[in-house]
Design a protein around this motif. Structure first.
Motif, PDB file in Angstrom:
ATOM      1  N   VAL A  99       7.528  10.151  13.655  1.00 27.23           N
ATOM      2  CA  VAL A  99       7.460   9.239  12.511  1.00 27.23           C
ATOM      3  C   VAL A  99       7.116  10.056  11.271  1.00 27.23           C
ATOM      4  O   VAL A  99       6.368  11.031  11.343  1.00 27.23           O
ATOM      5  N   ASP A 100       7.691   9.674  10.141  1.00 23.24           N
ATOM      6  CA  ASP A 100       7.365  10.364   8.892  1.00 23.24           C
ATOM      7  C   ASP A 100       6.075   9.775   8.320  1.00 23.24           C
ATOM      8  O   ASP A 100       5.513   8.821   8.863  1.00 23.24           O
ATOM      9  N   PHE A 101       5.613  10.345   7.202  1.00 23.95           N
ATOM     10  CA  PHE A 101       4.332   9.908   6.646  1.00 23.95           C
ATOM     11  C   PHE A 101       4.365   8.456   6.191  1.00 23.95           C
ATOM     12  O   PHE A 101       3.383   7.734   6.339  1.00 23.95           O
ATOM     13  N   ALA A 102       5.483   8.006   5.653  1.00 28.67           N
ATOM     14  CA  ALA A 102       5.581   6.611   5.202  1.00 28.67           C
ATOM     15  C   ALA A 102       5.418   5.655   6.387  1.00 28.67           C
ATOM     16  O   ALA A 102       4.680   4.663   6.307  1.00 28.67           O
ATOM     17  N   ALA A 103       6.095   5.948   7.486  1.00 26.03           N
ATOM     18  CA  ALA A 103       5.985   5.098   8.679  1.00 26.03           C
ATOM     19  C   ALA A 103       4.589   5.197   9.280  1.00 26.03           C
ATOM     20  O   ALA A 103       4.016   4.198   9.727  1.00 26.03           O
ATOM     21  N   PHE A 104       4.038   6.410   9.300  1.00 23.68           N
ATOM     22  CA  PHE A 104       2.679   6.606   9.792  1.00 23.68           C
ATOM     23  C   PHE A 104       1.704   5.759   8.977  1.00 23.68           C
ATOM     24  O   PHE A 104       0.868   5.052   9.537  1.00 23.68           O
ATOM     25  N   SER A 105       1.821   5.825   7.650  1.00 24.25           N
ATOM     26  CA  SER A 105       0.926   5.069   6.772  1.00 24.25           C
ATOM     27  C   SER A 105       1.019   3.569   7.034  1.00 24.25           C
ATOM     28  O   SER A 105       0.001   2.883   7.123  1.00 24.25           O
ATOM     29  N   GLN A 106       2.242   3.080   7.161  1.00 24.32           N
ATOM     30  CA  GLN A 106       2.449   1.655   7.396  1.00 24.32           C
ATOM     31  C   GLN A 106       1.825   1.229   8.723  1.00 24.32           C
ATOM     32  O   GLN A 106       1.125   0.219   8.793  1.00 24.32           O
ATOM     33  N   ARG A 107       2.069   1.995   9.768  1.00 24.58           N
ATOM     34  CA  ARG A 107       1.526   1.639  11.084  1.00 24.58           C
ATOM     35  C   ARG A 107       0.005   1.781  11.122  1.00 24.58           C
ATOM     36  O   ARG A 107      -0.692   0.964  11.738  1.00 24.58           O
ATOM     37  N   TYR A 108      -0.523   2.800  10.454  1.00 22.68           N
ATOM     38  CA  TYR A 108      -1.976   2.977  10.409  1.00 22.68           C
ATOM     39  C   TYR A 108      -2.621   1.806   9.657  1.00 22.68           C
ATOM     40  O   TYR A 108      -3.653   1.278  10.077  1.00 22.68           O
ATOM     41  N   ARG A 109      -1.998   1.365   8.579  1.00 20.37           N
ATOM     42  CA  ARG A 109      -2.510   0.215   7.844  1.00 20.37           C
ATOM     43  C   ARG A 109      -2.505  -1.045   8.717  1.00 20.37           C
ATOM     44  O   ARG A 109      -3.407  -1.879   8.615  1.00 20.37           O
ATOM     45  N   GLN A 110      -1.508  -1.188   9.554  1.00 15.62           N
ATOM     46  CA  GLN A 110      -1.473  -2.320  10.483  1.00 15.62           C
ATOM     47  C   GLN A 110      -2.633  -2.239  11.466  1.00 15.62           C
ATOM     48  O   GLN A 110      -3.264  -3.256  11.783  1.00 15.62           O
ATOM     49  N   GLU A 111      -2.911  -1.033  11.940  1.00 14.01           N
ATOM     50  CA  GLU A 111      -4.051  -0.859  12.845  1.00 14.01           C
ATOM     51  C   GLU A 111      -5.366  -1.181  12.132  1.00 14.01           C
ATOM     52  O   GLU A 111      -6.247  -1.823  12.711  1.00 14.01           O
ATOM     53  N   LEU A 112      -5.502  -0.752  10.891  1.00 14.31           N
ATOM     54  CA  LEU A 112      -6.715  -1.050  10.123  1.00 14.31           C
ATOM     55  C   LEU A 112      -6.873  -2.551   9.910  1.00 14.31           C
ATOM     56  O   LEU A 112      -7.979  -3.093  10.052  1.00 14.31           O
ATOM     57  N   ALA A 113      -5.778  -3.216   9.582  1.00 13.72           N
ATOM     58  CA  ALA A 113      -5.833  -4.667   9.363  1.00 13.72           C
ATOM     59  C   ALA A 113      -6.244  -5.410  10.631  1.00 13.72           C
ATOM     60  O   ALA A 113      -6.935  -6.436  10.558  1.00 13.72           O
ATOM     61  N   ALA A 114      -5.854  -4.891  11.769  1.00 19.71           N
ATOM     62  CA  ALA A 114      -6.166  -5.542  13.043  1.00 19.71           C
ATOM     63  C   ALA A 114      -7.611  -5.315  13.487  1.00 19.71           C
ATOM     64  O   ALA A 114      -8.107  -6.045  14.349  1.00 19.71           O
ATOM     65  N   HIS A 115      -8.274  -4.318  12.899  1.00 17.23           N
ATOM     66  CA  HIS A 115      -9.640  -3.981  13.347  1.00 17.23           C
ATOM     67  C   HIS A 115     -10.583  -3.724  12.177  1.00 17.23           C
ATOM     68  O   HIS A 115     -11.044  -2.601  11.969  1.00 17.23           O
ATOM     69  N   PRO A 116     -10.919  -4.754  11.417  1.00 12.68           N
ATOM     70  CA  PRO A 116     -11.844  -4.554  10.293  1.00 12.68           C
ATOM     71  C   PRO A 116     -13.228  -4.097  10.744  1.00 12.68           C
ATOM     72  O   PRO A 116     -13.949  -3.468   9.967  1.00 12.68           O
TER      73      PRO A 116
END
Length: 128
Positions: A57-74
């Motif tokens: 995955v490139d950095f843009a996809a990594f960032s998007q997926r990481y943000r999804q993980e952050l949103a799921a676990h405040p």
């Protein structure tokens, strides 16, 4: 203010609270040299970290997926907002790339959450 800094860089006077945000402990770094705390659960999942480092995955996809993980676990990152309220916060990472790493994504996320944070906010407010 949030800073991102390699864990191997010298401790600075303006670092404030220092938090290592990698899932794995950095190579050749003794634990007594951290001068801060380690929040491994706020790091990207092992699967996402490996996919990024292996070029799947490139950095843009990594960032998007990481943000999804952050949103799921405040519950993993919410305490960092409390540290921000006390003063400067330095997010530490081990990677060599100073622009494309999880600390940069997390710093942007926290800045956005800080702006949204209002009086009486709590992790419960983020629950689905």
């Amino acid at each position: 203010m949030i800073r991102c800094k390699r864990v191997y860089d010298a401790v600075g006077q303006g670092d404030g609270q220092r938090v290592l945000v990698d899932r794995l402990w950095p190579r050749n770094k003794r634990k007594d040299e951290l001068h801060g705390q380690w929040l491994r659960e706020v790091a990207p999942s092992t699967e996402l970290r490996k996919a990024f480092h292996q070029g799947e995955v490139d950095f843009a996809a990594f960032s998007q997926r990481y943000r999804q993980e952050l949103a799921a676990h405040p519950e993993h990152w919410y305490a960092l907002l409390d540290l921000m309220a006390k003063g400067d916060l330095t997010l530490l990472y081990a990677g060599k790339d100073t622009e494309h790493n999880n600390a940069q994504v997390l710093a942007a996320w926290l800045e956005e959450e800080w702006e949204r944070r209002g009086p009486g906010s709590s992790p419960v407010c983020y629950a689905p």
